[in-house]
Design a protein around this motif. Structure first.
Motif, PDB file in Angstrom:
ATOM      1  N   SER A 282      14.979   5.497  14.346  1.00 25.95           N
ATOM      2  CA  SER A 282      14.595   4.825  13.097  1.00 25.95           C
ATOM      3  C   SER A 282      13.080   4.633  13.017  1.00 25.95           C
ATOM      4  N   TRP A 283      12.439   4.347  14.142  1.00 28.99           N
ATOM      5  CA  TRP A 283      10.985   4.182  14.154  1.00 28.99           C
ATOM      6  C   TRP A 283      10.280   5.525  13.992  1.00 28.99           C
TER       7      TRP A 283
ATOM      8  N   ALA B  46      10.510   6.677  10.233  1.00 29.08           N
ATOM      9  CA  ALA B  46      10.198   5.673   9.211  1.00 29.08           C
ATOM     10  C   ALA B  46       8.875   5.938   8.521  1.00 29.08           C
ATOM     11  N   GLY B  47       8.071   6.845   9.031  1.00 26.44           N
ATOM     12  CA  GLY B  47       6.793   7.162   8.416  1.00 26.44           C
ATOM     13  C   GLY B  47       5.629   6.382   8.994  1.00 26.44           C
ATOM     14  N   GLU B  48       5.851   5.627  10.046  1.00 22.13           N
ATOM     15  CA  GLU B  48       4.775   4.846  10.638  1.00 22.13           C
ATOM     16  C   GLU B  48       3.856   5.684  11.510  1.00 22.13           C
ATOM     17  N   ILE B  49       4.341   6.787  12.005  1.00 16.79           N
ATOM     18  CA  ILE B  49       3.524   7.644  12.863  1.00 16.79           C
ATOM     19  C   ILE B  49       3.165   8.907  12.092  1.00 16.79           C
ATOM     20  N   TRP B  50       2.138   9.591  12.576  1.00 21.39           N
ATOM     21  CA  TRP B  50       1.588  10.711  11.826  1.00 21.39           C
ATOM     22  C   TRP B  50       2.533  11.895  11.774  1.00 21.39           C
TER      23      TRP B  50
END
Length: 78
Positions: free
Chosen positions: A46-47, A50-54
């Motif tokens: 999920s992490w 989720a779009g939090e990392i490049w």
């Protein structure tokens, strides 16, 4: 026509007529690392997406390489 299964002088005779199939140690590390990666990937999925990392695919591949390296270290220590 006769067939001799146990002929002498064959190259790699132990690998052909051995009691077990020979797998190089790297195969064991990749197989164990794959199962470690499956667990880590399931926990962080999920992490990752989720779009939090490049770039999630690069992180996923690097987690696989780290898992294989950890598996190789576990196999050496065992």
């Amino acid at each position: 026509m006769t067939f001799r299964f146990f002929t002498t002088g064959l190259p790699l005779q132990d690998l052909i007529v051995g009691a077990s199939v020979y797998f190089p140690p790297l195969f064991y590390a990749v197989a164990l690392g794959f199962f470690l990666w499956l667990i880590i990937h399931r926990l962080l999925r999920s992490w990752l997406y989720a779009g939090e990392i490049w770039h999630p695919l690069l992180l996923d591949l690097s987690l696989f390489v780290i898992s294989v390296a950890l598996a190789q270290a576990l196999l050496i220590a065992w």
